[in-house]
Write a protein that holds these residues in place. Structure first.
Motif, mmCIF file in Angstrom:
data_model
loop_
_atom_site.group_PDB
_atom_site.id
_atom_site.type_symbol
_atom_site.label_atom_id
_atom_site.label_comp_id
_atom_site.label_asym_id
_atom_site.label_seq_id
_atom_site.Cartn_x
_atom_site.Cartn_y
_atom_site.Cartn_z
ATOM 1 N N TYR A 1 0.047 13.725 -4.829
ATOM 2 C CA TYR A 1 0.850 13.172 -5.211
ATOM 3 C C TYR A 1 1.282 11.890 -5.071
ATOM 4 C CZ TYR A 1 5.989 11.976 -6.809
ATOM 5 O OH TYR A 1 6.838 11.479 -7.859
ATOM 6 N N LYS A 2 1.559 11.689 -6.973
ATOM 7 C CA LYS A 2 1.369 10.057 -6.803
ATOM 8 C C LYS A 2 3.027 9.857 -7.844
ATOM 9 C CE LYS A 2 -1.209 6.074 -8.570
ATOM 10 N NZ LYS A 2 -2.613 5.926 -9.480
ATOM 11 N N ASN A 3 3.923 9.213 -7.276
ATOM 12 C CA ASN A 3 4.780 8.945 -8.088
ATOM 13 C C ASN A 3 4.455 8.266 -9.105
ATOM 14 O OD1 ASN A 3 7.486 7.799 -9.362
ATOM 15 N ND2 ASN A 3 7.926 7.549 -7.375
ATOM 16 N N PRO A 4 4.650 9.004 -10.750
ATOM 17 C CA PRO A 4 4.777 9.150 -12.039
ATOM 18 C C PRO A 4 5.282 6.839 -12.095
ATOM 19 C CG PRO A 4 6.286 10.145 -12.193
ATOM 20 C CD PRO A 4 5.580 10.301 -10.581
ATOM 21 N N MET B 1 4.369 5.338 3.878
ATOM 22 C CA MET B 1 5.432 5.770 2.268
ATOM 23 C C MET B 1 4.594 6.765 2.066
ATOM 24 S SD MET B 1 7.650 3.645 3.557
ATOM 25 C CE MET B 1 9.205 4.073 2.153
ATOM 26 N N CYS B 2 3.709 6.573 1.212
ATOM 27 C CA CYS B 2 2.737 6.750 -0.045
ATOM 28 C C CYS B 2 1.821 7.213 -0.256
ATOM 29 C CB CYS B 2 4.077 8.087 -0.949
ATOM 30 S SG CYS B 2 2.688 8.472 -2.047
ATOM 31 N N CYS B 3 1.197 7.641 0.148
ATOM 32 C CA CYS B 3 -0.868 7.396 0.359
ATOM 33 C C CYS B 3 -1.146 7.417 -1.046
ATOM 34 C CB CYS B 3 -1.611 8.233 1.082
ATOM 35 S SG CYS B 3 -1.277 9.440 1.419
ATOM 36 N N GLY B 4 -0.354 7.874 -2.416
ATOM 37 C CA GLY B 4 -0.672 7.963 -3.937
ATOM 38 C C GLY B 4 -1.790 9.281 -3.771
ATOM 39 N N ASN B 5 -2.597 8.841 -4.852
ATOM 40 C CA ASN B 5 -3.852 9.237 -5.458
ATOM 41 C C ASN B 5 -4.898 9.160 -5.269
ATOM 42 O OD1 ASN B 5 -4.476 11.933 -5.855
ATOM 43 N ND2 ASN B 5 -4.918 11.532 -7.750
ATOM 44 N N VAL B 6 -5.449 8.147 -4.026
ATOM 45 C CA VAL B 6 -6.467 6.776 -4.445
ATOM 46 C C VAL B 6 -7.175 7.369 -4.415
ATOM 47 C CG1 VAL B 6 -4.612 4.542 -4.431
ATOM 48 C CG2 VAL B 6 -6.168 5.279 -1.980
ATOM 49 N N LEU B 7 -8.079 8.280 -3.633
ATOM 50 C CA LEU B 7 -8.878 8.816 -2.718
ATOM 51 C C LEU B 7 -9.867 9.444 -4.431
ATOM 52 C CD1 LEU B 7 -9.039 9.085 0.616
ATOM 53 C CD2 LEU B 7 -9.404 7.758 0.133
ATOM 54 N N TYR B 8 -8.744 11.203 -4.942
ATOM 55 C CA TYR B 8 -8.901 11.092 -6.029
ATOM 56 C C TYR B 8 -9.603 10.794 -7.054
ATOM 57 C CZ TYR B 8 -8.175 14.175 -9.661
ATOM 58 O OH TYR B 8 -8.994 15.091 -11.283
ATOM 59 N N HIS C 1 -1.969 0.454 -2.220
ATOM 60 C CA HIS C 1 -1.113 -1.170 -2.530
ATOM 61 C C HIS C 1 -0.353 -0.662 -3.396
ATOM 62 C CE1 HIS C 1 -2.719 -4.935 -1.429
ATOM 63 N NE2 HIS C 1 -2.513 -4.587 -0.797
ATOM 64 N N CYS C 2 1.045 -0.067 -3.144
ATOM 65 C CA CYS C 2 2.004 0.382 -4.287
ATOM 66 C C CYS C 2 1.139 2.243 -5.396
ATOM 67 C CB CYS C 2 1.527 -0.408 -5.502
ATOM 68 S SG CYS C 2 2.690 -1.907 -5.083
ATOM 69 N N GLN C 3 0.530 2.906 -4.026
ATOM 70 C CA GLN C 3 -0.219 4.146 -4.018
ATOM 71 C C GLN C 3 -1.549 3.777 -5.533
ATOM 72 O OE1 GLN C 3 2.923 7.086 -5.689
ATOM 73 N NE2 GLN C 3 4.621 6.484 -4.247
ATOM 74 N N ASN C 4 -1.853 2.749 -5.931
ATOM 75 C CA ASN C 4 -2.730 2.448 -6.574
ATOM 76 C C ASN C 4 -4.177 1.782 -5.523
ATOM 77 O OD1 ASN C 4 -2.222 3.206 -9.036
ATOM 78 N ND2 ASN C 4 -0.894 1.469 -9.039
ATOM 79 N N ILE C 5 -5.062 1.432 -6.308
ATOM 80 C CA ILE C 5 -6.229 1.180 -5.624
ATOM 81 C C ILE C 5 -5.759 -0.550 -6.124
ATOM 82 C CG2 ILE C 5 -8.819 0.944 -5.678
ATOM 83 C CD1 ILE C 5 -8.207 3.812 -7.505
ATOM 84 N N LEU D 1 3.569 -1.578 -13.732
ATOM 85 C CA LEU D 1 3.623 -2.819 -13.398
ATOM 86 C C LEU D 1 3.498 -3.317 -11.957
ATOM 87 C CD1 LEU D 1 5.963 -4.044 -16.238
ATOM 88 C CD2 LEU D 1 2.969 -4.138 -16.665
ATOM 89 N N PRO D 2 2.379 -2.833 -11.428
ATOM 90 C CA PRO D 2 2.835 -2.452 -10.280
ATOM 91 C C PRO D 2 2.844 -3.750 -9.469
ATOM 92 C CG PRO D 2 0.499 -1.709 -10.514
ATOM 93 C CD PRO D 2 1.710 -1.280 -11.866
ATOM 94 N N ARG D 3 2.303 -5.029 -10.193
ATOM 95 C CA ARG D 3 2.268 -6.337 -9.826
ATOM 96 C C ARG D 3 3.759 -7.031 -9.943
ATOM 97 N NH1 ARG D 3 -2.636 -10.297 -10.890
ATOM 98 N NH2 ARG D 3 -4.090 -9.103 -9.747
ATOM 99 N N LEU D 4 4.448 -6.762 -10.850
ATOM 100 C CA LEU D 4 5.036 -7.040 -10.550
ATOM 101 C C LEU D 4 7.080 -6.856 -10.365
ATOM 102 C CD1 LEU D 4 7.155 -9.151 -13.011
ATOM 103 C CD2 LEU D 4 7.927 -6.742 -14.883
ATOM 104 N N ARG D 5 6.413 -5.714 -10.378
ATOM 105 C CA ARG D 5 7.462 -4.813 -9.140
ATOM 106 C C ARG D 5 7.059 -5.377 -7.542
ATOM 107 N NH1 ARG D 5 6.402 -0.031 -7.892
ATOM 108 N NH2 ARG D 5 4.262 0.510 -9.498
#
Ligand code: FMN
Ligand code: SF4
Ligand code: SF4
Length: 236
Positions: free
Chosen positions: A148-151, A87-94, A58-62, A156-160
């Motif tokens: 890679y995860k977008n900085p 889109m982008c899986c972020g870095n959640v497993l790491y 969710h929004c590149q986050n866990i 505020l992932p919830r707000l976005r």
């Protein structure tokens, strides 16, 4: 695959957090292959020998519900599987191995239908998961690399999420209350969302009258038009 009944105190399980069904479908496949009980995160216990956890990015986050579960669970051999909408899986497993659970034996990122794109395809390349199943059956530690995860993803992932997507209720609503019942965050009442909503779309999927719909704003629409990646990544 066994169902939820009679699994109290079980040592092995496939646990899923899923709002639009994609992670649940992957979890069901793995549970079937492994002959592990299949449990929703809400019904899961806190002690396992072998645990397979499947959840969406969710929004590149866990998602918070998954973080809470990871804080409470004790597990010898953990497999983490993140579904993402190409889109982008972020870095959640790491992030899970670094911040929550060290005992990881396998991991995977699986591209699935994006919850916000109607005509996107569900994951169906299940043969690609065979190495994952084999590693879960013969577990040994694995180190999950940083991706890679977008900085901006941590701001505020919830707000976005709330600003990008509106949930509307139509006149088809019969005030049955199901949406309030199934919302994990108490974020909807009679089809009207409040500030706690994370736009997970569980209520939209579940409404028996199809009275709820989600509409993206222009920035989100443009973002969702970007080039997609359809990569299955497996760590064994
Ligand atoms: C709130 C929200 C945020 C999401 N963020 C991302 C993302 O950052 N990258 C991505 O590729 N997919 C993203 N997705 C798509 C989901 O990861 C994908 O649709 C997932 O398979 C949904 O799983 P589920 O049906 O088990 O809930 C997002 C979906 C939602 C609802
Ligand atoms: S589930 Fe659908 S029909 Fe039932 S109250 Fe919610 S919006 Fe209305
Ligand atoms: S109200 Fe928001 S948080 Fe609750 S189920 Fe619906 S989309 Fe998810």
């Amino acid at each position: 695959m066994r169902d939820n009944a009679g699994v109290l105190g079980t040592m092995n399980a496939t646990v899923f957090y899923s709002n639009t069904g994609q992670s649940r479908a992957v979890a069901a496949y793995l549970a079937e292959c492994l002959d592990y009980p299949l449990l929703s995160i809400e019904a899961a216990h806190t002690d396992y020998q072998n645990l397979v956890l499947v959840f969406p990015v969710h929004c590149q986050n866990i998602p918070d519900a998954v973080k809470d579960f990871l804080k409470s669970v004790s597990v010898d051999n953990l497999t983490v599987v993140a579904t993402y909408g190409k889109m982008c899986c972020g870095n959640v497993l790491y992030e899970i191995q670094k911040g929550y659970q060290k005992n990881v034996v396998a991991g995977a990122y699986i591209p699935t239908k994006h919850a916000y794109i109607d005509n996107d395809g569900a994951f169906c390349d299940f043969d690609k998961l065979k190495p994952l199943v084999e590693k879960i059956q013969s577990p040994s530690p694995v180190s999950l690399p940083k991706l890679y995860k977008n900085p901006l993803a941590d701001i505020l992932p919830r707000l976005r999420g709330r600003l990008g997507l509106k949930i509307r209720k139509s006149e088809k609503c019969i005030a049955c209350g199901l949406c309030s019942e199934i919302c994990p965050l108490g974020a909807i009442k009679s089809g009207k969302t409040n500030g706690r909503c994370i736009r997970c779309l569980r209520c939209v999927e579940a409404c028996p009258k199809k009275a709820l719909s989600a509409r993206s704003g222009l920035p989100l629409k443009l973002y969702l038009h970007k080039k997609k990646t359809n990569k299955v990544i497996i760590y064994v």
